[in-house]
Design a protein around this motif. Structure first.
Motif, PDB file in Angstrom:
ATOM      1  N   ALA A   1       0.764  -1.302  -0.159  1.00  0.00           N
ATOM      2  CA  ALA A   1      -0.040  -0.228  -0.111  1.00  0.00           C
ATOM      3  C   ALA A   1       1.208   1.160   0.089  1.00  0.00           C
ATOM      4  N   GLU A   2       2.268   1.382   0.466  1.00  0.00           N
ATOM      5  CA  GLU A   2       2.722   2.302   0.609  1.00  0.00           C
ATOM      6  C   GLU A   2       3.727   2.792  -0.358  1.00  0.00           C
ATOM      7  N   ILE A   3       3.424   1.346  -1.195  1.00  0.00           N
ATOM      8  CA  ILE A   3       3.704   1.535  -2.731  1.00  0.00           C
ATOM      9  C   ILE A   3       3.409   2.160  -3.478  1.00  0.00           C
ATOM     10  N   LEU A   4       2.229   1.630  -3.249  1.00  0.00           N
ATOM     11  CA  LEU A   4       1.558   1.854  -4.310  1.00  0.00           C
ATOM     12  C   LEU A   4       0.889   3.454  -3.689  1.00  0.00           C
ATOM     13  N   MET A   5       0.846   4.413  -3.027  1.00  0.00           N
ATOM     14  CA  MET A   5       1.171   5.551  -2.311  1.00  0.00           C
ATOM     15  C   MET A   5       1.468   6.297  -3.192  1.00  0.00           C
ATOM     16  N   ASP A   6       3.129   5.966  -3.107  1.00  0.00           N
ATOM     17  CA  ASP A   6       3.819   6.776  -3.981  1.00  0.00           C
ATOM     18  C   ASP A   6       3.387   6.571  -5.771  1.00  0.00           C
ATOM     19  N   LYS A   7       3.437   5.532  -5.982  1.00  0.00           N
ATOM     20  CA  LYS A   7       2.995   5.540  -7.827  1.00  0.00           C
ATOM     21  C   LYS A   7       2.148   6.076  -7.920  1.00  0.00           C
ATOM     22  N   ALA A   8       1.242   5.975  -7.277  1.00  0.00           N
ATOM     23  CA  ALA A   8      -0.009   6.893  -7.378  1.00  0.00           C
ATOM     24  C   ALA A   8      -0.120   8.218  -7.522  1.00  0.00           C
ATOM     25  N   ALA A   9       1.011   8.737  -6.845  1.00  0.00           N
ATOM     26  CA  ALA A   9       1.132  10.428  -6.591  1.00  0.00           C
ATOM     27  C   ALA A   9       2.491  10.836  -7.822  1.00  0.00           C
ATOM     28  N   ILE A  10       3.401   9.828  -8.282  1.00  0.00           N
ATOM     29  CA  ILE A  10       4.175  10.638  -8.963  1.00  0.00           C
ATOM     30  C   ILE A  10       3.794   9.661 -10.647  1.00  0.00           C
ATOM     31  N   GLU A  11       3.153   8.523 -11.229  1.00  0.00           N
ATOM     32  CA  GLU A  11       3.524   7.875 -12.419  1.00  0.00           C
ATOM     33  C   GLU A  11       2.182   7.987 -12.963  1.00  0.00           C
ATOM     34  N   ILE A  12       2.059   8.873 -13.763  1.00  0.00           N
ATOM     35  CA  ILE A  12       0.826   8.968 -14.677  1.00  0.00           C
ATOM     36  C   ILE A  12       0.558   7.284 -15.226  1.00  0.00           C
ATOM     37  N   PRO A  13      -0.776   7.060 -14.937  1.00  0.00           N
ATOM     38  CA  PRO A  13      -1.171   5.953 -15.844  1.00  0.00           C
ATOM     39  C   PRO A  13      -0.811   5.944 -17.741  1.00  0.00           C
ATOM     40  N   ASP A  14      -1.011   5.022 -17.660  1.00  0.00           N
ATOM     41  CA  ASP A  14       0.329   4.755 -19.240  1.00  0.00           C
ATOM     42  C   ASP A  14      -1.182   5.250 -19.735  1.00  0.00           C
ATOM     43  N   ASP A  15      -2.943   4.429 -19.679  1.00  0.00           N
ATOM     44  CA  ASP A  15      -3.836   4.802 -20.700  1.00  0.00           C
ATOM     45  C   ASP A  15      -4.096   6.321 -20.648  1.00  0.00           C
ATOM     46  N   TYR A  16      -4.278   6.789 -19.322  1.00  0.00           N
ATOM     47  CA  TYR A  16      -4.552   8.948 -19.362  1.00  0.00           C
ATOM     48  C   TYR A  16      -2.899   9.341 -20.167  1.00  0.00           C
ATOM     49  N   LEU A  17      -1.907   8.423 -19.903  1.00  0.00           N
ATOM     50  CA  LEU A  17      -0.757   9.667 -20.588  1.00  0.00           C
ATOM     51  C   LEU A  17      -0.404   9.702 -21.951  1.00  0.00           C
ATOM     52  N   THR A  18      -1.344   7.733 -22.804  1.00  0.00           N
ATOM     53  CA  THR A  18      -1.606   8.475 -24.167  1.00  0.00           C
ATOM     54  C   THR A  18      -3.039   8.939 -24.754  1.00  0.00           C
ATOM     55  N   GLY A  19      -3.762   9.272 -23.372  1.00  0.00           N
ATOM     56  CA  GLY A  19      -4.921  10.172 -24.495  1.00  0.00           C
ATOM     57  C   GLY A  19      -4.397  11.122 -24.014  1.00  0.00           C
ATOM     58  N   LEU A  20      -3.632  11.890 -23.488  1.00  0.00           N
ATOM     59  CA  LEU A  20      -3.272  13.373 -23.542  1.00  0.00           C
ATOM     60  C   LEU A  20      -2.711  13.853 -24.243  1.00  0.00           C
ATOM     61  N   LYS A  21      -1.482  12.557 -24.995  1.00  0.00           N
ATOM     62  CA  LYS A  21      -0.831  12.825 -26.007  1.00  0.00           C
ATOM     63  C   LYS A  21      -1.619  13.086 -27.533  1.00  0.00           C
ATOM     64  N   ALA A  22      -2.756  12.437 -27.607  1.00  0.00           N
ATOM     65  CA  ALA A  22      -2.900  12.155 -28.501  1.00  0.00           C
ATOM     66  C   ALA A  22      -4.298  13.447 -28.741  1.00  0.00           C
ATOM     67  N   ALA A  23      -4.353  14.424 -26.764  1.00  0.00           N
ATOM     68  CA  ALA A  23      -5.097  15.206 -27.516  1.00  0.00           C
ATOM     69  C   ALA A  23      -4.202  16.388 -27.816  1.00  0.00           C
ATOM     70  N   SER A  24      -3.275  16.163 -27.246  1.00  0.00           N
ATOM     71  CA  SER A  24      -2.244  17.177 -27.216  1.00  0.00           C
ATOM     72  C   SER A  24      -1.341  17.470 -29.044  1.00  0.00           C
ATOM     73  N   ALA A  25      -1.741  16.543 -29.374  1.00  0.00           N
ATOM     74  CA  ALA A  25      -0.976  16.353 -31.158  1.00  0.00           C
ATOM     75  C   ALA A  25      -2.178  16.822 -31.850  1.00  0.00           C
ATOM     76  N   VAL A  26      -3.790  17.264 -31.430  1.00  0.00           N
ATOM     77  CA  VAL A  26      -4.553  17.897 -32.158  1.00  0.00           C
ATOM     78  C   VAL A  26      -4.671  19.165 -31.723  1.00  0.00           C
ATOM     79  N   GLU A  27      -4.845  19.376 -30.616  1.00  0.00           N
ATOM     80  CA  GLU A  27      -5.031  20.477 -29.589  1.00  0.00           C
ATOM     81  C   GLU A  27      -4.136  21.638 -31.064  1.00  0.00           C
ATOM     82  N   ASP A  28      -5.156  22.879 -31.135  1.00  0.00           N
ATOM     83  CA  ASP A  28      -4.797  23.743 -32.555  1.00  0.00           C
ATOM     84  C   ASP A  28      -4.568  24.967 -31.218  1.00  0.00           C
ATOM     85  N   GLY A  29      -5.149  25.279 -30.686  1.00  0.00           N
ATOM     86  CA  GLY A  29      -5.022  27.017 -29.973  1.00  0.00           C
ATOM     87  C   GLY A  29      -3.695  26.580 -28.669  1.00  0.00           C
ATOM     88  N   ASP A  30      -3.759  28.134 -29.422  1.00  0.00           N
ATOM     89  CA  ASP A  30      -2.170  28.613 -28.745  1.00  0.00           C
ATOM     90  C   ASP A  30      -1.575  28.316 -27.402  1.00  0.00           C
TER      91      ASP A  30
END
Lengths: 318, 222
Positions: free
Chosen positions: A11-40
Motif C-alpha cells: 500500500a505504501e508503494i502504491l501511494m508513491d506510484k499514484a502520486a508520481i507516475e501518470i497511468p499509461d492509458d491517461y498519458l496516451t490519451g493526453l498525447k493524442a489530445a496534444s497532437a490535435v490541439e491547435d489553441g496556442d
C-alpha cells in the motif's frame, strides 16, 4: 492467508506510484489530445503537462502539489483471508496513508471540516475512505488507491425520465462549461457520469466511473458505450481546452455507470478526474506474490450484475 | 504561434511589470512566500506580526500549499508545488496587497477584472497563473531551497507560510496586466460565441434550482 505486513508495504508503494507516475492509458490519451490541439495557449499547457509527467518520474516527486484526498478501493475474492482480519486491514491502510504522506511527501490535505485540525498525515475521521467490492472465486486482494482532487468539477442533479438524453446532455455541458472556465476542473479530464441509483449511489457510481475505468474502456452495454463516445465528442466540441483557454481538449474519455433507480427519477452525477489522474493498483496473493498495474478492473460483469442469482462458472480456474 | 517567454524577479520593477502582456510565459527568480486563508486570517484578522520584511524580502505571494515535510533535524523536503484557486481569497486580498506590498500574486484560475481594477491596479500588482493545472513537479524543480516555514505550529503544514528561494521557477502565465485586463475573461468571451450552437438539441432540467442561471457567459467565481 495474506500477510498484513505485505499489504501495508504494498500500500505504501502504491501511494508513491499514484502520486508520481501518470497511468499509461491517461498519458496516451493526453498525447493524442496534444497532437490535435491547435489553441496556442491550450497547446502550450498540454506540452507543459507532458514535460511535467517526465520530470515527476525522473525526480520521484509528486506530479502535482495538490495530491488530492487519498482513498482506497479494496476488492477481494470470495476465498480471500487477510491476516488479522478486516480491522488489521484497515489499520494497515491508514498507516500506509500516513507514512506515505510524510515519505513521498504528499500534501497533508485532510483537515476537520469545522475546526480545520490537520494531523499532517491525511488520516482523520472518515479519512482515508475505504470501500469494498467482492468477486466470485479467488484468494487474492486488490489494493487500489485513488488520489482525486477535491474541490471542483463534480455536481449532482435530480433529472426525470421526461428530461431524457437531451436533459443528460444539458447537465453534462453545464457541468463541463461552468467548472471548465478558468480551468477549475483541471481538464482535460476523464469524465465519470453516474446515472440512476439513489443520490448517494449515483455519486458513488459517477466517481467510480471516472476513477476506476481506464481511457478507451467502454461500458459493456453497447448503447451506453455509444452514449459515452457521443458525450466525449460533445465535450471536445465546446471550443474550450486546458485551463479554460480556447481549444478543443476537455475530455480525455467519458465513462458512464448506471444503477437501478426510483421509477420516477433519473439521477445524474458528473465527476472530473484531472490532469494528474492518480490511481495505482496491486494484486496481492497468499503466496506473497504482488502484481502491480494501473487498471483497477473494477467494473466486472459481477459488479454490474442485474439479476437475483449469479451463476458461478463451472470451473473456477485461478 | 508559441507564447513569449520572460524571466522576472520576485521583486519586480514597475517597468518590468508594465512590459508583461496577457498570455506571456514567466519564469521567476528570488524569494517568494506562500500565503492563503490561514495566513491572511492570522495576519489581518488576528493582527499577528508578519514574520517577514515585506515587500523588501519578497513581493510575490503564492497561493499554494506544497507537498512537503519538515524533517526531524529541522530541514525541509519539498516535492511538488501547485497553486490553489485564488478567487476564494478575494475577501482578504485588498488589505493584503496594501499591507504586504505584493506585486505578483500567483495562483490558480485568476480573479475577475473587477478585482484587478479595484485593488491590483492601484497597488501596481499583476496576477500570474500556474500552468496545467498542476505542473507541480516542474515548479518543484524551480525551488532552490526552502528558507523558512512560519506559523507551522499555529496553522499546520498546508496553511503555513513557506518561504521559497526560486531559480527559474515556472512556467507561469500572465493572467492580468498592469491595466487590469483579464486573460480568462478574454478567453471566456471567445468561447461563449460557440455555446449557443453546442447547446442545440439539449433541454433545461424539468426541476429548477433556486438561483439558477441560463446565461452561459456567467462564471462560478466572484
Amino acid at each position: 492467508m495474506i500477510s498484513i505486513d505485505l499489504i501495508q508495504k504494498t500500500a505504501e508503494i502504491l501511494m508513491d506510484k499514484a502520486a508520481i507516475e501518470i497511468p499509461d492509458d491517461y498519458l496516451t490519451g493526453l498525447k493524442a489530445a496534444s497532437a490535435v490541439e491547435d489553441g496556442d495557449l491550450s497547446s502550450f499547457v498540454l506540452k507543459a503537462m507532458l514535460e511535467n509527467y517526465e520530470v515527476a518520474k525522473q525526480d520521484r516527486r509528486a506530479m502535482c502539489g495538490d495530491t488530492g484526498t487519498p482513498r482506497w478501493y479494496i476488492k477481494m475474492g470470495n476465498e480471500t483471508q487477510v491476516e488479522g482480519g478486516p480491522i488489521a486491514l484497515e489499520a494497515a491502510l491508514r498507516r500506509a496513508t500516513a507514512n506515505a504522506t510524510n515519505g513521498v511527501p504528499l500534501r497533508p490535505n485532510r483537515v476537520h471540516p469545522l475546526w480545520r485540525t490537520d494531523h499532517d498525515n491525511n488520516v482523520g475521521i472518515g479519512a482515508p475512505e475505504i470501500e469494498y467490492g467482492y468477486e466470485p472465486g479467488g484468494e487474492w486482494i486488490d489494493l487500489i488507491t485513488v488520489h482525486k482532487g477535491g474541490l471542483f468539477g463534480t455536481d449532482y442533479r435530480m433529472l426525470f425520465p421526461s428530461d431524457g438524453i437531451q436533459g443528460i446532455k444539458r447537465f453534462y455541458l453545464d457541468s463541463l462549461i461552468s467548472f471548465g472556465k478558468r480551468g477549475l476542473a483541471c481538464q482535460p479530464a476523464i469524465i465519470g457520469i453516474g446515472l440512476g441509483g439513489c443520490k448517494d449511489t449515483c455519486m458513488v457510481l459517477g466517481k467510480r466511473a471516472a476513477c476506476l475505468r481506464t481511457v478507451g474502456d467502454r461500458n459493456s452495454d453497447p448503447r451506453i458505450a455509444e452514449l459515452e463516445l457521443e458525450l466525449k465528442e460533445l465535450g471536445n466540441s465546446i471550443g474550450m481546452g486546458a485551463m479554460g483557454f480556447v481549444g478543443k481538449s476537455m475530455v480525455i474519455d467519458a465513462h458512464i455507470e448506471v444503477g437501478y433507480c426510483h421509477t420516477g427519477g433519473m439521477q445524474m452525477s458528473v465527476h472530473a478526474f484531472c490532469l494528474s489522474s492518480r490511481r495505482a493498483v496491486a494484486r496481492v496473493f497468499p503466496d506473497g506474490r504482488v502484481e502491480y498495474r494501473t487498471d483497477p478492473d473494477w467494473f466486472t460483469d459481477y459488479q454490474r450484475r442485474e439479476t437475483v442469482e449469479w451463476e458461478l462458472p463451472a470451473v473456477a480456474a485461478e | 504561434m508559441s507564447p513569449r517567454e520572460i524571466r522576472l524577479s520576485t521583486t519586480p520593477s514597475p517597468e518590468a511589470l508594465a512590459e508583461l502582456q496577457l498570455g506571456d510565459i514567466v519564469y521567476l527568480d528570488g524569494l517568494m512566500y506562500t500565503a492563503r486563508e490561514g495566513v491572511y486570517k492570522r495576519a489581518l484578522e488576528d493582527k499577528a506580526n508578519i514574520p517577514m520584511e515585506l515587500p523588501a524580502e519578497s513581493a510575490t505571494n503564492f497561493h499554494c500549499s506544497p507537498a512537503a515535510r519538515i524533517n526531524a533535524d529541522g530541514t525541509f523536503t519539498m516535492g511538488a508545488v501547485t497553486a490553489t484557486a485564488s478567487f476564494r481569497f478575494a475577501k482578504w486580498l485588498p488589505e493584503w496587497l496594501e499591507k504586504s506590498g505584493a506585486k505578483l500574486v500567483i495562483g490558480k484560475g485568476g480573479m475577475s477584472s473587477k478585482d484587478y481594477k479595484a485593488y491590483f491596479v492601484p497597488n501596481g500588482a499583476i496576477y500570474l497563473s500556474t500552468v496545467g493545472y498542476g505542473t507541480g513537479a516542474l515548479l518543484g524543480r524551480g525551488v532552490e531551497s526552502v528558507e523558512a516555514v512560519h506559523w507551522n505550529e499555529e496553522l499546520g503544514l498546508a496553511q503555513a507560510m513557506w518561504v521559497i528561494k526560486c531559480n527559474r521557477m515556472g512556467p507561469f502565465i500572465v493572467a492580468s496586466d498592469i491595466e487590469g485586463r483579464c486573460l480568462f475573461e478574454r478567453e471566456n468571451e471567445r468561447i461563449s460565441q460557440n455555446l449557443e450552437r453546442i447547446y442545440e438539441g439539449t433541454r433545461p432540467a424539468t426541476l429548477k434550482r433556486f438561483g439558477e442561471t441560463d446565461d452561459k457567459s456567467d462564471e462560478l467565481i466572484g
